[in-house]
Design a protein around this motif. Structure first.
Motif, PDB file in Angstrom:
ATOM      1  N   MET A   1      -0.188  -9.017  17.849  1.00  0.00           N
ATOM      2  CA  MET A   1       0.754  -7.936  17.579  1.00  0.00           C
ATOM      3  C   MET A   1       1.664  -8.335  16.421  1.00  0.00           C
ATOM      4  SD  MET A   1       3.449  -6.294  20.209  1.00  0.00           S
ATOM      5  CE  MET A   1       4.024  -4.682  19.946  1.00  0.00           C
ATOM      6  N   LYS A   2       1.777  -7.448  15.436  1.00  0.00           N
ATOM      7  CA  LYS A   2       2.606  -7.721  14.278  1.00  0.00           C
ATOM      8  C   LYS A   2       4.082  -7.579  14.628  1.00  0.00           C
ATOM      9  CE  LYS A   2      -0.728  -5.703  11.132  1.00  0.00           C
ATOM     10  NZ  LYS A   2      -0.972  -4.610  10.207  1.00  0.00           N
ATOM     11  N   SER A   3       4.874  -8.402  13.989  1.00  0.00           N
ATOM     12  CA  SER A   3       6.318  -8.282  14.103  1.00  0.00           C
ATOM     13  C   SER A   3       6.739  -6.928  13.532  1.00  0.00           C
ATOM     14  CB  SER A   3       6.976  -9.414  13.312  1.00  0.00           C
ATOM     15  OG  SER A   3       8.264  -9.070  12.894  1.00  0.00           O
ATOM     16  N   GLU A   4       7.705  -6.278  14.181  1.00  0.00           N
ATOM     17  CA  GLU A   4       8.189  -4.989  13.671  1.00  0.00           C
ATOM     18  C   GLU A   4       8.799  -5.135  12.283  1.00  0.00           C
ATOM     19  OE1 GLU A   4      10.482  -2.389  16.126  1.00  0.00           O
ATOM     20  OE2 GLU A   4       9.232  -2.779  17.867  1.00  0.00           O
ATOM     21  N   LEU A   5       9.446  -6.265  12.014  1.00  0.00           N
ATOM     22  CA  LEU A   5      10.058  -6.463  10.702  1.00  0.00           C
ATOM     23  C   LEU A   5       8.983  -6.625   9.627  1.00  0.00           C
ATOM     24  CD1 LEU A   5      12.696  -6.613   9.202  1.00  0.00           C
ATOM     25  CD2 LEU A   5      12.761  -9.068   9.642  1.00  0.00           C
ATOM     26  N   ILE A   6       7.904  -7.332   9.951  1.00  0.00           N
ATOM     27  CA  ILE A   6       6.796  -7.474   8.995  1.00  0.00           C
ATOM     28  C   ILE A   6       6.154  -6.112   8.754  1.00  0.00           C
ATOM     29  CG2 ILE A   6       4.490  -8.455   8.650  1.00  0.00           C
ATOM     30  CD1 ILE A   6       5.529 -10.979  10.122  1.00  0.00           C
ATOM     31  N   GLN A   7       5.972  -5.343   9.813  1.00  0.00           N
ATOM     32  CA  GLN A   7       5.391  -4.011   9.679  1.00  0.00           C
ATOM     33  C   GLN A   7       6.316  -3.102   8.874  1.00  0.00           C
ATOM     34  OE1 GLN A   7       4.303  -2.270  13.428  1.00  0.00           O
ATOM     35  NE2 GLN A   7       3.003  -0.734  12.485  1.00  0.00           N
ATOM     36  N   LEU A   8       7.611  -3.184   9.111  1.00  0.00           N
ATOM     37  CA  LEU A   8       8.593  -2.403   8.355  1.00  0.00           C
ATOM     38  C   LEU A   8       8.506  -2.751   6.869  1.00  0.00           C
ATOM     39  CD1 LEU A   8      11.118  -0.585   8.119  1.00  0.00           C
ATOM     40  CD2 LEU A   8      12.480  -2.619   8.634  1.00  0.00           C
ATOM     41  N   PHE A   9       8.473  -4.037   6.571  1.00  0.00           N
ATOM     42  CA  PHE A   9       8.356  -4.490   5.186  1.00  0.00           C
ATOM     43  C   PHE A   9       7.085  -3.928   4.547  1.00  0.00           C
ATOM     44  CE2 PHE A   9       6.561  -7.385   2.085  1.00  0.00           C
ATOM     45  CZ  PHE A   9       7.599  -7.502   1.178  1.00  0.00           C
ATOM     46  N   ALA A  10       5.959  -4.031   5.262  1.00  0.00           N
ATOM     47  CA  ALA A  10       4.667  -3.581   4.736  1.00  0.00           C
ATOM     48  C   ALA A  10       4.684  -2.088   4.419  1.00  0.00           C
ATOM     49  CB  ALA A  10       3.560  -3.910   5.728  1.00  0.00           C
ATOM     50  N   ILE A  11       5.218  -1.293   5.332  1.00  0.00           N
ATOM     51  CA  ILE A  11       5.287   0.159   5.127  1.00  0.00           C
ATOM     52  C   ILE A  11       6.158   0.493   3.924  1.00  0.00           C
ATOM     53  CG2 ILE A  11       6.192   2.313   6.104  1.00  0.00           C
ATOM     54  CD1 ILE A  11       5.275   1.164   8.863  1.00  0.00           C
ATOM     55  N   ASN A  12       7.320  -0.146   3.850  1.00  0.00           N
ATOM     56  CA  ASN A  12       8.224   0.112   2.727  1.00  0.00           C
ATOM     57  C   ASN A  12       7.615  -0.329   1.404  1.00  0.00           C
ATOM     58  OD1 ASN A  12      10.320   1.356   4.114  1.00  0.00           O
ATOM     59  ND2 ASN A  12      11.330  -0.567   4.578  1.00  0.00           N
ATOM     60  N   MET A  13       6.962  -1.478   1.411  1.00  0.00           N
ATOM     61  CA  MET A  13       6.367  -1.993   0.180  1.00  0.00           C
ATOM     62  C   MET A  13       5.316  -1.022  -0.349  1.00  0.00           C
ATOM     63  SD  MET A  13       4.400  -5.584  -0.278  1.00  0.00           S
ATOM     64  CE  MET A  13       3.341  -5.874  -1.673  1.00  0.00           C
ATOM     65  N   LYS A  14       4.442  -0.573   0.512  1.00  0.00           N
ATOM     66  CA  LYS A  14       3.392   0.357   0.094  1.00  0.00           C
ATOM     67  C   LYS A  14       3.993   1.673  -0.383  1.00  0.00           C
ATOM     68  CE  LYS A  14      -0.967   2.421   1.519  1.00  0.00           C
ATOM     69  NZ  LYS A  14      -2.002   2.463   2.545  1.00  0.00           N
ATOM     70  N   ARG A  15       4.957   2.202   0.373  1.00  0.00           N
ATOM     71  CA  ARG A  15       5.597   3.474   0.005  1.00  0.00           C
ATOM     72  C   ARG A  15       6.276   3.365  -1.359  1.00  0.00           C
ATOM     73  NH1 ARG A  15      10.793   4.762   0.277  1.00  0.00           N
ATOM     74  NH2 ARG A  15      11.258   3.039   1.685  1.00  0.00           N
ATOM     75  N   LEU A  16       7.039   2.303  -1.555  1.00  0.00           N
ATOM     76  CA  LEU A  16       7.772   2.137  -2.809  1.00  0.00           C
ATOM     77  C   LEU A  16       6.821   1.919  -3.992  1.00  0.00           C
ATOM     78  CD1 LEU A  16      10.660  -0.007  -1.360  1.00  0.00           C
ATOM     79  CD2 LEU A  16      10.896   2.297  -2.348  1.00  0.00           C
ATOM     80  N   ARG A  17       5.733   1.207  -3.756  1.00  0.00           N
ATOM     81  CA  ARG A  17       4.742   1.007  -4.820  1.00  0.00           C
ATOM     82  C   ARG A  17       4.095   2.343  -5.182  1.00  0.00           C
ATOM     83  NH1 ARG A  17      -0.427   0.993  -4.937  1.00  0.00           N
ATOM     84  NH2 ARG A  17      -0.752   0.682  -2.704  1.00  0.00           N
ATOM     85  N   GLN A  18       3.694   3.095  -4.167  1.00  0.00           N
ATOM     86  CA  GLN A  18       3.070   4.394  -4.428  1.00  0.00           C
ATOM     87  C   GLN A  18       4.053   5.359  -5.093  1.00  0.00           C
ATOM     88  OE1 GLN A  18       1.562   5.306  -0.483  1.00  0.00           O
ATOM     89  NE2 GLN A  18      -0.468   4.504  -1.003  1.00  0.00           N
TER      90      GLN A  18
END
Length: 105
Positions: A1-18
């Motif tokens: 199970m992924k850490s919520e903070l790692i998942q939060l970072f991943a979602i934000n990173m992808k969104r901001l890049r896109q």
């Protein structure tokens, strides 16, 4: 199970890049981080360091804290793995729960 903070970072990173309209390869070039690492980070498969967060933020032209902000709307549903067909009230309940958890910490 992924850490919520790692998942939060991943979602934000992808969104901001896109939102910036750049590819993973372009972000790799701008930040000086290998493209495979960028891909892994966007999938939440990397436990990134503060130095990497700083480099990615620089590559995106944003402040590092933007990568760790709580999402809203459709991005909130990604964080909690909520299917798109959930009613808004159910998403709001998840958001309220998240807010309570955040407030207690």
């Amino acid at each position: 199970m992924k850490s919520e903070l790692i998942q939060l970072f991943a979602i934000n990173m992808k969104r901001l890049r896109q939102d910036a309209g750049i590819t993973q390869e372009e972000l790799s070039f701008r930040s000086g981080i290998h493209r495979n690492y960028i891909s892994d980070a966007e999938r939440g498969a990397r436990n990134v360091t503060i130095k990497i967060i700083e480099k990615i933020a620089h590559g995106l032209g944003i402040q590092p804290e933007e990568l760790l902000k709580q999402p809203s709307g459709k991005y909130l549903s990604q964080l909690f793995n909520i299917p798109n067909n959930f009613e808004n009230s159910e998403v709001e309940q998840k958001q309220n729960l998240n807010n309570k958890i955040t407030d207690n910490n």
